[in-house]
Design a protein around this motif. Sequence first.
Motif, short mmCIF file in Angstrom:
data_model
loop_
_atom_site.label_atom_id
_atom_site.label_comp_id
_atom_site.label_asym_id
_atom_site.label_seq_id
_atom_site.Cartn_x
_atom_site.Cartn_y
_atom_site.Cartn_z
N LYS A 26 0.87 -1.15 -0.25
CA LYS A 26 -0.41 -0.01 0.28
C LYS A 26 0.78 1.18 0.02
N TYR A 27 1.74 1.07 0.82
CA TYR A 27 3.20 2.10 0.20
C TYR A 27 3.73 2.26 -0.50
N ILE A 28 3.90 1.90 -1.38
CA ILE A 28 4.41 1.57 -2.72
C ILE A 28 3.52 2.43 -3.69
N LEU A 29 2.15 1.26 -3.44
CA LEU A 29 1.11 2.10 -4.53
C LEU A 29 0.89 3.51 -4.74
N ALA A 30 1.10 4.23 -2.92
CA ALA A 30 1.14 5.06 -2.61
C ALA A 30 2.20 6.34 -3.38
N GLY A 31 2.37 5.70 -3.18
CA GLY A 31 4.04 6.44 -3.55
C GLY A 31 3.76 6.62 -5.37
N LEU A 32 3.69 5.78 -5.97
CA LEU A 32 3.49 5.31 -7.35
C LEU A 32 2.58 6.42 -7.29
N ILE A 33 1.44 6.53 -7.36
CA ILE A 33 0.07 7.36 -7.14
C ILE A 33 0.63 9.29 -7.25
N PRO B 39 8.28 9.48 -29.12
CA PRO B 39 7.78 10.35 -27.63
C PRO B 39 6.79 9.55 -26.35
N TYR B 40 5.50 9.15 -27.43
CA TYR B 40 4.85 9.06 -26.60
C TYR B 40 4.87 7.53 -26.64
N LEU B 41 6.01 6.35 -27.69
CA LEU B 41 6.46 4.95 -27.12
C LEU B 41 7.19 5.09 -25.81
N ALA B 42 8.13 6.20 -25.68
CA ALA B 42 8.75 6.31 -24.72
C ALA B 42 8.21 6.39 -23.01
N ALA B 43 7.21 7.29 -23.58
CA ALA B 43 6.55 7.16 -22.14
C ALA B 43 5.51 6.37 -21.83
N LEU B 44 5.46 5.88 -22.48
CA LEU B 44 4.83 4.29 -22.47
C LEU B 44 5.41 2.79 -22.18
N ILE B 45 6.89 2.90 -22.52
CA ILE B 45 7.92 2.27 -21.79
C ILE B 45 8.91 2.89 -20.41
N PHE B 46 8.42 3.91 -20.20
CA PHE B 46 8.76 4.30 -18.63
C PHE B 46 8.08 3.95 -17.39
N GLU B 48 4.78 1.76 -17.67
CA GLU B 48 5.22 0.55 -17.62
C GLU B 48 6.43 0.30 -16.86
N GLY B 49 7.32 0.21 -17.38
CA GLY B 49 8.42 -0.15 -16.87
C GLY B 49 8.81 0.42 -15.23
N LEU B 50 8.03 1.47 -15.14
CA LEU B 50 8.62 1.70 -13.76
C LEU B 50 7.75 1.08 -12.74
N VAL B 51 6.00 1.12 -13.63
CA VAL B 51 4.82 -0.09 -12.81
C VAL B 51 5.42 -1.11 -12.40
N TYR B 52 6.57 -2.08 -13.84
CA TYR B 52 6.66 -3.34 -13.34
C TYR B 52 7.70 -3.62 -12.24
N ARG B 53 8.33 -2.53 -12.45
CA ARG B 53 10.32 -2.42 -11.39
C ARG B 53 9.54 -2.26 -9.35
N LEU B 54 8.50 -2.02 -9.89
CA LEU B 54 7.63 -1.58 -8.18
C LEU B 54 7.46 -2.23 -8.00
N ILE B 55 6.10 -2.77 -8.68
CA ILE B 55 5.71 -4.28 -8.30
C ILE B 55 7.09 -5.73 -8.14
N PHE B 281 15.04 4.42 -18.30
CA PHE B 281 15.24 4.37 -17.41
C PHE B 281 14.57 3.18 -16.05
N PRO B 282 13.30 2.44 -16.40
CA PRO B 282 13.23 1.73 -15.99
C PRO B 282 14.10 0.40 -15.86
N PHE B 283 15.19 0.26 -16.28
CA PHE B 283 15.70 -1.02 -16.60
C PHE B 283 17.58 -0.09 -16.33
N SER B 284 17.12 0.40 -15.43
CA SER B 284 19.00 0.75 -15.12
C SER B 284 18.78 0.99 -13.90
N LYS B 285 20.66 1.23 -13.76
CA LYS B 285 20.87 2.44 -12.57
C LYS B 285 19.79 3.60 -11.76
#
Lengths: 164, 344
Positions: A26-33, B39-46, B48-55, B281-285
């Motif tokens: 929930k914290y990670i999701l909140a941060g992302l949002i 640009p749209y593709l890059a924003a999409l990858i950014f 999507e990649g960010l959400v993927y990595r955070l999950i 960005f999402p796939f790097s340091k």
Amino acid sequence: MDDKYKNEFGAFAPRPQVEKKFYDGKYILAGLIIFLAMVALPFLPNVGKTIPPPERQLDTPVIKKIAEKDRKCIMPTEWMRANHMQMLVDWRDNVVRSDEKGAPEVREFVSPDGRKFLASLTNTCLDCHSNKEKFCDQCHNYVAVVPNCFGCHLQEGKKLAEAK
Amino acid sequence: MDFFKRHFLVALAAVLGLVVVAYVGAQTKLQILFGVVVPYLAALIFVEGLVYRLIQWARSPVPFRIPTTAGQNRTLPWIKRDLDDKLDNPDTFKYLLGRMALEILAFRSLFRNLRTELRKDPDNPEGARLIHWSYKWLWLGAIAFHYAFLVVVLRHLRFFTEPVPMPIQLLEHMDGFFQFFVPAVYLSGVILVVALFYLLARRITNPTLRYISLAADYFPLFLILGIGISGILMRYVYKVDIVAVKQLALGLVTLHPVVPAGIGPIFYVHLFLVCVLFAYFPFSKLMHAPGVFLSPSRNMVANNRWVLHVNPWNYPVKFTPYLEYEDKFREAMIEADIPVEKES
């Protein structure tokens, strides 16, 4: 085999069973949002709108007097759009700051097609483009540029000079 | 070719290749590709990649709390704890916020950076002495780079908003405060490039650092340098029609993309490098940006002394209680005169 944890000394313990779940999800999701909302915030008011770029108005009395085929600026339009600020500053530096600042030739500007002009914002540029709001200001405002030309070169200033 | 040169040159060649691709692409009829599709593709990858990595990160178990040795943990009441102990080894959420704020906004970990060096010392029989000294240059380079980059990014909002919000105009004013050169030189742009050159020089000149630097370390440096230099060239040397640029940028964010004619190729180089940065960005340091919020040694209250934390990957351990042990060896123990709990 697979349920043993292995290192270079061999298997020594069952593989740890980590529960498949989100830890502090929930914290990670909140941060992302929050992050995505902050990014989207400046763009949201304009999404879906069509914002036309400012139209440069060329219908001043002086320009209207010039015959249709002779209506051209001292430099090509494309060049002027990108570089006019540099030219104005060069003029200023020539007139105000160069060694020969009193000499008549520093006030002369020769266009690529051989026409001669007085190098002056107030007397040359603003003579044709007397509609400063419609010609200068709206593009400057559009890209949030604040030139300091008009601190001195006001339309009123020109009228005063003519009156004297 | 030695290790360092290979990683250095591959990254450099990659960025120069990207510049050439964008430059050539902008000359052809592919402007719609470089101005809108990429640009749209890059924003999409950014995103999507960010959400993927955070999950992915969220599914990893959180390790045990780590009290740091830099500050005295909360303990017996007569052991002194100053503000810096509380900030470095927080026992409450309030001080935890303080520690995270210092880390994220002021790069505290880098500020504590030490450098270990052999210094010449004639008084020492070996002629040298090992010293650990506080080395702030990395911190300075890093913080200068990050804040300059932030200002540059915020400043660019003037191309993506209409009307331009007051704070953005104010920021731009402050950035061009010294009003030298036309158009006015932005301090953030200068600081950005200088800091990047320092960070790059640091990697190259320090032998130990050079040894551990990989292409993935050089590439973002070259890429952001490319973005900075192309932007500066576009503003001060190879000028482009800025109204058309804003029309394109606004078109992108209002979802009504347009590609106005007559924008110079340097703009497409700049834009393409930015797009590559977003996609990379999402796939790097560079993921250290969201990652710093999840640093396990920073973002948890060090309360192990008074709260029970169970390791999430503990497994059931088979152990033998003493009585079972005694049952198994009772006869041998009696024979060896070892005292037992039960005689039989």
